[in-house]
Design a protein around this motif. Structure first.
Motif, PDB file in Angstrom:
ATOM      1  N   LYS A  24       3.045 -13.406  -3.884  1.00 26.82           N
ATOM      2  CA  LYS A  24       2.311 -12.308  -3.816  1.00 26.82           C
ATOM      3  C   LYS A  24       1.269 -12.208  -2.576  1.00 26.82           C
ATOM      4  CE  LYS A  24       4.095  -9.766  -7.603  1.00 26.82           C
ATOM      5  NZ  LYS A  24       3.482  -9.071  -9.183  1.00 26.82           N
ATOM      6  N   ILE A  27       0.401  -9.550  -0.469  1.00 20.39           N
ATOM      7  CA  ILE A  27      -0.289  -8.431  -1.250  1.00 20.39           C
ATOM      8  C   ILE A  27      -1.754  -8.540  -1.587  1.00 20.39           C
ATOM      9  CG2 ILE A  27      -0.248  -6.978  -3.280  1.00 20.39           C
ATOM     10  CD1 ILE A  27       2.665  -8.049  -3.733  1.00 20.39           C
ATOM     11  N   VAL A  98       6.425  -4.469  -1.073  1.00 17.82           N
ATOM     12  CA  VAL A  98       5.469  -3.315  -1.137  1.00 17.82           C
ATOM     13  C   VAL A  98       5.266  -2.800   0.222  1.00 17.82           C
ATOM     14  CG1 VAL A  98       4.312  -4.384  -3.186  1.00 17.82           C
ATOM     15  CG2 VAL A  98       3.333  -4.887  -0.981  1.00 17.82           C
ATOM     16  N   TYR A 107      -3.589   0.175  -4.963  1.00 17.70           N
ATOM     17  CA  TYR A 107      -2.109   0.102  -5.041  1.00 17.70           C
ATOM     18  C   TYR A 107      -1.946  -1.509  -5.064  1.00 17.70           C
ATOM     19  CZ  TYR A 107       2.244   0.012  -2.571  1.00 17.70           C
ATOM     20  OH  TYR A 107       3.704  -0.357  -2.196  1.00 17.70           O
ATOM     21  N   TYR A 108      -2.333  -2.096  -4.139  1.00 17.38           N
ATOM     22  CA  TYR A 108      -2.403  -3.690  -4.294  1.00 17.38           C
ATOM     23  C   TYR A 108      -2.803  -4.276  -5.354  1.00 17.38           C
ATOM     24  CZ  TYR A 108      -1.193  -2.561   0.833  1.00 17.38           C
ATOM     25  OH  TYR A 108      -0.433  -2.017   1.844  1.00 17.38           O
ATOM     26  N   HIS A 111      -0.110  -4.222  -8.187  1.00 18.20           N
ATOM     27  CA  HIS A 111       1.246  -4.826  -7.748  1.00 18.20           C
ATOM     28  C   HIS A 111       0.725  -6.179  -8.114  1.00 18.20           C
ATOM     29  CE1 HIS A 111       4.628  -2.660  -5.975  1.00 18.20           C
ATOM     30  NE2 HIS A 111       3.643  -1.717  -5.472  1.00 18.20           N
ATOM     31  N   THR A 114       0.882  -6.750 -11.658  1.00 16.58           N
ATOM     32  CA  THR A 114       2.046  -6.356 -12.065  1.00 16.58           C
ATOM     33  C   THR A 114       3.107  -7.710 -12.264  1.00 16.58           C
ATOM     34  OG1 THR A 114       1.987  -4.061 -11.941  1.00 16.58           O
ATOM     35  CG2 THR A 114       4.081  -4.740 -12.385  1.00 16.58           C
ATOM     36  N   ALA A 117       7.640  -5.488 -13.006  1.00 14.20           N
ATOM     37  CA  ALA A 117       7.791  -4.043 -12.703  1.00 14.20           C
ATOM     38  C   ALA A 117       9.074  -3.529 -13.361  1.00 14.20           C
ATOM     39  CB  ALA A 117       7.946  -3.735 -11.228  1.00 14.20           C
ATOM     40  N   ARG A 144       4.046  -0.903 -13.415  1.00 13.89           N
ATOM     41  CA  ARG A 144       4.486  -0.295 -12.268  1.00 13.89           C
ATOM     42  C   ARG A 144       5.696   0.188 -12.535  1.00 13.89           C
ATOM     43  NH1 ARG A 144       1.604   1.442  -8.296  1.00 13.89           N
ATOM     44  NH2 ARG A 144       2.851   2.077  -6.514  1.00 13.89           N
ATOM     45  N   ASP A 175       6.906   2.993  -6.886  1.00 10.19           N
ATOM     46  CA  ASP A 175       7.274   2.917  -5.446  1.00 10.19           C
ATOM     47  C   ASP A 175       8.664   3.589  -5.494  1.00 10.19           C
ATOM     48  OD1 ASP A 175       5.518   0.693  -3.925  1.00 10.19           O
ATOM     49  OD2 ASP A 175       5.597   0.317  -5.877  1.00 10.19           O
TER      50      ASP A 175
END
Lengths: 411, 249
Positions: A24, A27, A98, A107-108, A111, A114, A117, A144, A175
């Protein structure tokens, strides 16, 4: 965890603090660029975001992957799937794909926090509900939902919230990937109880070519909360949004959004209706961006607000950012009191002022509720509105629909 | 005995005095017609009678069924039995036409100490009247006046009038913008309400509606005052000589 401390860290530090896997990193890089919002962040100026980011709370995230699959509801209790609808593939798993250009730092963050998800794959025409239940006290609840909708599918989703907890913070969102020629109707009833935990939903929608997305959000809240989204529109796609906000106490709530026309002949229409009372603050900060590739686009945006007292305030900021000439676009915003002419007309027929005011408020809300073309869902929303407005719901058939007339008359 | 009596009424819109000491008495069961040139104060008079927020009554009295209603709220005037058919009925999106009318009818029934109409009784009566005056049934379930043509709006005013059964009916240019069929339907509704007790005040520019609704009195309103009152024969003189013949020399 206090999420505002992430602004002092680099992307490696963010990854470590969020206990996110190295997969990630992209992200974390984006969060490093966009930052966790502060009171100085333009989009969060009218919302007390520091109430959300400065509390030191235990982070609770999705982990359970065993649940019943029955009926027509996805029930998520404190971030865990309790049951999932039949006819939809549901898995709990890592999600990395993403949006790399989202405006919202939360939002980031959502993610990154999470680990797994809730991923739904919809491959046929279906209608189902999503219900969020918040019970845990004093936690930072993070989860999420990702929804993939296959090409040519016709899907209808009704989302509601049961907020029983008081001192938690909820960070969640969707999403949604709407494939070519798919059709999604998504109606979100975001109504919260008094003194509820503070939820922020931050979303990303990809609307592929020829797809149609109808998105309605309805918030008759007694507690603060925000819904944010970015919606990307590809060629010949359509995004039609309606947001109805009715507040009855001293809270801050609303919509922050970006609709981006990426390709030609895409259409968007966004309408916000706000009824504010008791010193509440409504927020509508919405940008429509039309890129160079999006010729022959149609983009319309409007916000209307009625202030029922002098202490309430509407922060309305509709914006168009346009890079081409070949399009049809409009935006507008009005904030004011009830229409005096309409009020007088009703009173001139013997309807007392208080009742006439109520009729006009209901009418203003009705216009938004009529956006919901599923009568059962529209009735749920109407009942919640009546409860918020009158304190109870006393729907007579003549108020809400008129199909019963023939039945009553036996003709 | 007069149903409605207006004594020395003076009224302003903003700073401008429009009614300048107007006297008028509507007799029980009679049809009175007010005619006058543009700007004479015809619409101001109708608004002043029903308590419109634009109108500031500075002097004089409005006596309705023996009560001074000069300072009453508009809804009380309506509940007492006054009805104004608006020249430009307002469109109210989201307020269902039938629901609005049922609320108004039941408000009046409650005020009169009668039982409210149930949904079936109300709908039956409303549909019958709508049919009688040529109002399309689908308009009953639409938002109030929204998207109605000029004629449909006026028919809708007549529907309200016939459902509410007021004692005094003021018709502000009910004939404006109506084609001949609509004018006949609207006139039919008005004539049906003529029961020898109910009084009418028709405000009009033209004599066309008077071919269908026979008046008892004609009043000429000029510069905020009634300058002449006579029988229906006055219309003929007006047609021949115009308003200038009534100007104060």
């Amino acid at each position: 965890m206090r999420v505002d401390i992430l602004n002092a860290l680099d992307s490696n530090g963010i990854l470590k603090e969020c206990k996110a896997s190295s997969l990630k990193k992209h992200i974390a890089n984006r969060l490093y660029e966009v930052k966790i919002p502060t009171k100085k962040s333009e989009k969060y100026r009218y919302f007390d975001i520091e109430d959300f980011t400065s509390k030191d709370l235990e982070v609770v995230s999705t982990s359970k992957d065993k649940f019943k699959q029955q009926g027509k509801s996805l029930v998520i209790e404190d971030g865990e799937v309790v049951s999932a609808p039949e006819g939809v593939e549901v898995e709990i798993g890592e999600f990395l794909d993403v949006d790399n250009d989202h405006f919202d730092g939360l939002y980031y963050l959502n993610h990154l926090l999470t680990q797994n998800a809730i991923i739904l794959r919809v491959k046929r025409d279906i209608s189902f509900n999503i219900k969020h239940i918040f019970n845990k006290e004093e936690v930072f609840l993070n989860y999420r939902v990702v929804i993939f909708i296959d090409a040519n599918s016709f899907v209808e989703i009704y989302e509601s919230i049961e907020a029983n907890s008081k001192d938690s913070q909820i960070l969640s969102g969707y999403d949604i990937f709407l494939s070519r020629d798919a059709n999604l109707k998504f109606f979100k009833n975001q109504t919260l109880n008094e003194n509820s935990s503070l939820p922020i939903f931050t979303n990303y929608f990809k609307v592929d070519s020829n797809a149609t997305f109808k998105y309605g959000t309805f918030d008759f809240a007694k507690s603060s909360g925000l819904n944010l989204f970015k919606s990307e529109l590809h060629s010949n796609s359509s995004f039609n949004a309606m947001h109805l906000l009715f507040t009855t106490s001293e809270i801050k709530a609303g919509t922050i959004s970006e609709i981006v026309h990426l390709d030609k002949s895409s259409k968007s229409n966004q309408m916000a209706k706000n009824i504010l009372t008791n010193g509440s603050r409504g927020i509508f900060d919405a940008l429509i961006r039309v890129t160079k590739a999006a010729k022959y686009t149609s983009a319309h945006q409007n916000s209307k607000a009625i202030l029922l007292d002098s202490k309430s305030y509407m922060a309305s900021k509709p914006q168009l950012e346009i890079y081409i000439d070949e399009l049809e676009a409009s935006h507008g915003s009005t904030t004011g009191q009830l229409d005096e002419n309409a009020l007088f007309y009703l009173r001139s027929r013997g309807i007392n002022k208080a009742e006439a005011v109520k009729m006009l408020i209901l009418a203003f809300a009705n216009e938004a509720i009529e956006f919901v073309d599923n009568k059962e869902i529209a009735n749920h929303i109407y009942v919640d509105f009546e409860k918020a407005y009158y304190g109870s719901s006393d729907i007579e058939c003549i108020k809400t629909c008129h199909e019963c007339e023939d039945m009553i008359l036996g003709s | 005995m007069s149903k409605l009596e207006i004594k020395n009424l003076k009224a302003k819109i903003g700073d401008k005095e429009i009614l300048k000491g107007l006297d008028l008495a509507l007799e029980e069961g009679k049809v009175h017609v007010i005619m006058g040139p543009n700007g004479a104060g015809k619409s101001t008079l109708s608004k002043a009678i029903v308590g419109h927020y634009d109108i500031n009554v500075t002097d004089g009295k409005i006596i309705f069924k023996g009560k001074d209603i000069t300072n009453e709220e508009p809804e009380i005037r309506a509940l007492e039995g006054l009805f104004l058919s608006f020249q430009h009925p307002v469109e109210i999106p989201g307020v269902n036409n039938a629901y609005f009318l049922r609320t108004a009818v039941n408000a009046k029934r409650r005020y009169e100490g009668k039982e409210e109409l149930n949904a079936a009784e109300f709908l039956r009566e409303m549909r019958e009247i709508a049919k009688e005056i040529g109002l399309k049934p689908e308009l009953l379930n639409r938002s109030l006046n929204v998207g109605f043509s000029g004629g449909e709006k006026k028919r809708n005013e007549v529907l309200q009038m016939m459902m509410l059964k007021p004692d005094v009916i003021i018709l502000d240019e009910i004939d404006s913008g109506l084609d001949i069929d609509a004018l006949k339907d609207v006139s039919k509704g008005i004539n049906k309400l003529r029961d020898g007790k109910r009084s009418f005040l028709i405000i009009t520019h033209y004599s066309r509606i008077l071919d269908y609704v026979k008046p008892d009195y004609i009043h000429i309103l000029m510069d905020g005052k009634v300058v002449k009152t006579a029988g229906p024969e006055l219309v003929e003189k007006l047609e021949k000589e115009g308003y200038s013949s009534f100007e104060e020399k």
